[in-house]
Design an enzyme around this catalytic site. Structure first.
Site, short mmCIF file in Angstrom:
data_model
loop_
_atom_site.label_atom_id
_atom_site.label_comp_id
_atom_site.label_asym_id
_atom_site.label_seq_id
_atom_site.Cartn_x
_atom_site.Cartn_y
_atom_site.Cartn_z
N HIS A 1 0.83 -1.21 0.00
CA HIS A 1 0.00 0.00 0.00
C HIS A 1 0.87 1.26 0.00
CE1 HIS A 1 -2.90 -2.90 2.06
NE2 HIS A 1 -3.51 -2.56 0.94
N GLN B 1 -9.57 -6.73 -10.67
CA GLN B 1 -10.12 -5.46 -10.18
C GLN B 1 -9.60 -4.30 -11.01
OE1 GLN B 1 -10.47 -4.30 -5.82
NE2 GLN B 1 -8.58 -3.24 -6.36
#
Length: 275
Positions: A8, A144
């Site tokens: 992240h 995604q």
């Protein structure tokens, strides 16, 4: 979704390279979970996440060529994101939802038919709230990324979708918030899928393009350690349909999912193309 890790933080750094201000959203989205899935036990580590972001920003600001001026952290409540409420039972849901037909039903959508509807809906809301110029997602969730790129194009969002390479641990296992569920024994076996994909990639680089040979390379490594394979796929980057061989024009996505006890993991590798 929170439970931030080095993958992240890498996405945030990429965003900082493109903009002076970065918005990080942290929201465990109920709409992408089915009633039998792990919504209740999904890691929620907000205080730790905020601490990591503060340390990350301080480190960036101390660099001679500081990339960004600020990180804004958006932590909405469920009632703010879903004013009409949100049930995990799809037939009981009310309000506005977004679906990307044709891409959402394949691969992950085969076993999680609710998932990409939830993802597309919450990301649409986040785009409207934040109005970003760039949105950075990780390649680990490759389907995604494909779904959201199509959604941005179809709905004419004025932004650029950036897909960043998967961040991996020292033994190749893709970083994931769900890795914390693994026992030591499971964690030691989990990288076998990545080793199999590396074998398939090496075969591809040496001229092998046919589906069965490439999938067999992945399956062989996985079976050595007894991974519970859910699926292995070789699909087109254009429409995610299964392909018989890697296209010389557009390449292919090698991907799969497997279970380690009750924990479900996914991974992928791009053959012959980049996002």
């Amino acid at each position: 979704m929170g439970a931030l890790h080095a993958g992240h933080l890498r996405l945030i750094r990429i965003a900082a390279e493109k903009s002076e201000a970065v918005v990080v959203s942290i929201f465990v989205n109920p709409a992408q979970f089915a009633p039998h899935e792990d919504l209740d036990k999904y890691p929620r580590t907000l205080d730790d996440d905020i601490s990591k972001l503060e340390q990350f920003q301080l480190k960036q600001l101390l660099e001679p060529s500081a990339l960004m001026q600020s990180i804004a952290v958006f932590v909405p409540t469920v009632s703010e994101m879903y004013p009409r409420g949100i049930s995990l039972q799809r037939d009981q849901q009310r309000g506005t939802f977004v679906e990307v037909l044709g891409l959402s039903e394949l691969l992950e959508g085969g076993t999680r038919p609710h998932f990409f509807r939830g993802v597309a809906t919450v990301v649409t809301k986040l785009f409207h709230i934040a109005m970003p110029d760039h949105a950075v997602f990780g390649q680990k969730d490759v389907q995604q990324s494909c779904v959201l790129r199509a959604m941005v194009q179809d709905l004419h969002f004025p932004l650029n979708v950036v897909v960043a390479p998967t961040e991996r641990d020292h033994d190749g296992l893709a970083l994931s918030s769900r890795n914390v569920y693994l026992t030591d024994e499971q964690r030691s076996r989990a990288p076998a899928f990545y080793r199999g994909m590396c074998r398939a990639r090496d075969l591809y680089h040496n001229g092998t393009t046919d589906r069965e040979t490439l999938l067999a390379a992945v399956r062989g490594e996985a079976e050595k350690v007894g991974l519970d394979i859910e699926y292995i796929s070789l699909s087109s980057p254009d429409d995610l349909s299964e392909v018989a061989e890697v296209s010389t024009e557009c390449g292919a996505i090698l991907s799969g999912a497997w279970r380690m006890g009750s924990t479900r993991l996914i991974d992928n590798m791009l053959l012959g193309f980049e996002f």
